[in-house]
Design a protein around this motif. Structure first.
Motif, short mmCIF file in Angstrom:
data_model
loop_
_atom_site.label_atom_id
_atom_site.label_comp_id
_atom_site.label_asym_id
_atom_site.label_seq_id
_atom_site.Cartn_x
_atom_site.Cartn_y
_atom_site.Cartn_z
N ASN A 292 0.83 -1.21 0.00
CA ASN A 292 0.00 0.00 0.00
C ASN A 292 0.86 1.26 0.00
OD1 ASN A 292 -3.09 -0.54 0.26
ND2 ASN A 292 -2.12 -2.07 1.60
N LEU A 293 1.99 1.21 0.70
CA LEU A 293 2.88 2.38 0.70
C LEU A 293 3.45 2.60 -0.69
CD1 LEU A 293 4.78 1.90 4.09
CD2 LEU A 293 3.27 3.81 3.48
N LEU A 295 1.98 1.82 -3.54
CA LEU A 295 0.90 2.40 -4.34
C LEU A 295 0.70 3.87 -4.01
CD1 LEU A 295 -1.75 -0.48 -4.17
CD2 LEU A 295 -0.37 0.21 -6.16
N ALA A 296 0.76 4.18 -2.72
CA ALA A 296 0.59 5.59 -2.33
C ALA A 296 1.73 6.44 -2.86
CB ALA A 296 0.52 5.69 -0.80
N ALA A 297 2.95 5.89 -2.84
CA ALA A 297 4.11 6.65 -3.31
C ALA A 297 4.00 6.94 -4.80
CB ALA A 297 5.40 5.88 -3.02
N SER A 298 3.33 6.06 -5.57
CA SER A 298 3.18 6.29 -7.01
C SER A 298 2.15 7.37 -7.30
CB SER A 298 2.78 4.99 -7.71
OG SER A 298 1.51 4.54 -7.26
N ASP A 299 1.25 7.62 -6.34
CA ASP A 299 0.21 8.64 -6.55
C ASP A 299 0.55 9.96 -5.88
OD1 ASP A 299 -1.28 6.76 -7.94
OD2 ASP A 299 -2.39 6.11 -6.14
N ILE A 300 1.29 9.90 -4.80
CA ILE A 300 1.54 11.10 -4.00
C ILE A 300 3.04 11.22 -3.74
CG2 ILE A 300 1.06 12.29 -1.83
CD1 ILE A 300 -1.47 10.57 -1.61
N ASP A 302 5.47 12.45 -1.28
CA ASP A 302 5.51 12.89 0.12
C ASP A 302 6.69 12.19 0.80
OD1 ASP A 302 5.13 13.36 2.86
OD2 ASP A 302 2.95 13.52 2.59
N ILE A 305 5.98 9.33 3.18
CA ILE A 305 5.72 7.99 2.63
C ILE A 305 7.05 7.26 2.40
CG2 ILE A 305 4.82 6.71 0.67
CD1 ILE A 305 2.66 8.82 0.38
#
Length: 468
Positions: A292-293, A295-300, A302, A305
């Motif tokens: 999940n991290l 996936l989040a890093a590919s969208d955001i 930050d 992350i």
């Protein structure tokens, strides 16, 4: 004759000239003979009381007390003292009486010149035999004293196991069987052995009879309610021709050791079950978090992350090393001969530190479990990269005395105050370190019977030496 331990001889003869002549000739024959002379049995008794005498040489026909009468007197207090009658007028009656009185040897004087060598040899031989017998008696007495207080069973059997030549009282303590019972029927100890183990014990007995030393473990039914585990060791004793002359051995109670081994096995099983559970229960949610991290890093974009991803990675490494440390224990796989150069180069490749370099100056064959040693070297190399930087230079080779190998780096080295702590589990100087890497190294080295140490040369980087 060769000069060895002196022999103190008492020569008793009432004839002054003969006494002097025989004494002189015996001294000429052997420099071991130290001769005291007496002109009568009474004088002989006095010298025996005052001095340590190894042998008596005596004439028979003497006034007042004859040689046979003197022999009888000596035998009252000294039953094993060598006593030779040397007379020029012997008869069958005198010979018979002297034998009955316990004479060691009876020699008829013929020509002194011819018999001096014979007398000297007889005297020395009888004295050495007596000394050897006394030494055997002392040794046997000491062994029996030790055997009487030990809790082990000491025994000696004939080569065919049908004659029991010695057994101590420890047999009853272990087998619950009186020693007298096994003396009457030597193989009745088999009746006390657990039925499933008898065949194995019999096979060991046959192998021992054939000349092969044996070590066998089996169960003993000491009583209806007491069962013991014992270990018997047997060594065949051979004669000059190489034939088995006797079977010597000991049996000891190993019940406590067996219980410990069983408890240890149960503990290892529990540990393996625990590590498997930890691996499953921790890795699944950890993999979910990592996925999940990502996936989040590919969208955001930050930094928080990225920090969380690094933390998850460190957790994964920590779990790997913790489980490795728990599983490793001190057991090894099959050992084989492997070149040191091959293992250390493979370990370096596995660490994947492309900016670093490795130089192997020399190699030697290591008898080891290659997989385990590779892991140990990987941890040493990884430690160098982590503390010395990605561009660290490593050197590996053989110790000057050929008694081991080393791996060193040109990094900052290990402070003196840290050198006694680096192999302790959990010890680390890095915030993201697990503290298990070098502890695993020590375990693997110990399991091989080797020793790992860190040099104390200041400013020369870290150097790990493994004495094999």
């Amino acid at each position: 004759m060769r000069s060895e331990r002196p022999v103190d001889l008492l020569y008793v003869n009432d004839d002054d000239q003969l006494r002097e002549l025989v004494s002189r000739q015996l001294r000429a024959e052997s420099d071991r003979l130290r001769i005291e002379t007496a002109d009568s049995a009474a004088e002989g008794e006095r010298l025996l009381a005052e001095r340590a005498i190894d042998c008596v040489l005596c004439d028979h026909h003497m006034p007042e007390v004859t040689g046979v009468e003197f022999l009888r007197s000596v035998r009252e207090d000294r039953p094993d003292l060598p006593f030779l009658l040397f007379t020029n007028t012997g008869t069958e009656t005198v010979a018979s009486e002297s034998i009955e009185a316990g004479v060691t040897d009876y020699v008829i004087q013929d020509a002194v010149e011819n018999q001096a060598p014979l007398l000297a040899r007889k005297i020395v031989t009888y004295v050495e035999h007596r000394r050897a017998q006394r030494e055997r008696d002392r040794t046997n007495r000491r062994l029996r004293e030790i055997a009487a207080v030990t809790d082990q069973v000491w025994w000696v059997f004939s080569p065919t196991w049908d004659e029991l030549r010695f057994i101590n009282e420890g047999h009853e303590a272990i087998f619950g069987q009186p020693a007298a019972e096994i003396r009457d029927d030597p193989t009745t100890f088999l009746d006390k052995i657990h039925g499933d183990d008898v065949a194995r014990v019999r096979q060991a007995m046959e192998s021992a009879s054939a000349g092969t030393p044996q070590v066998v473990e089996y169960r003993v039914e000491k009583s209806d309610s007491v069962r013991l585990w014992v270990e018997s060791r047997c060594k065949p004793i051979t004669d000059e021709d190489g034939a088995v002359a006797s079977l010597v051995g000991l049996t000891r109670d190993i019940t406590d050791r067996k219980l410990y081994d069983r408890e240890l096995t149960e503990t290892v099983d529990q540990l393996e079950e625990f590590t498997a559970t930890v691996s499953h229960d921790l890795r699944n949610p950890l993999n979910v978090a990592a996925g999940n991290l990502s996936l989040a890093a590919s969208d955001i974009e930050d930094d928080r992350i990225d920090t969380a991803i690094d933390a998850v990675g460190r957790m994964d490494t920590l779990i790997d090393e913790l489980l490795t440390f728990a599983k490793e224990g001190r057991t090894l796989g099959e050992r084989r001969d492997v070149p040191f150069r091959e293992i250390v180069e493979k370990s370096y490749e596995n660490v994947r530190a492309p900016e670093s370099s490795l130089r192997v100056t020399d190699s030697v064959t290591l008898a080891c479990d290659p997989a385990r040693v590779t892991q140990a070297f990987e941890n040493i190399i990884r430690n160098a990269v982590e503390h010395g930087g990605s561009g660290v230079t490593l050197t590996a080779g053989v110790l000057p005395d050929g008694g081991g190998v080393f791996i060193e780096d040109d990094g900052p080295g290990i402070p003196p105050e840290e050198r006694d702590l680096i192999f302790e589990k959990g010890h680390t100087t890095r915030e993201d370190g697990s503290g298990f890497g070098l502890a695993i190294v020590e375990r693997i080295v110990d399991a091989h019977g080797w020793e790992v140490r860190v040099t104390e040369d200041p400013g020369a980087g870290a150097r790990f030496e493994i004495a094999t």
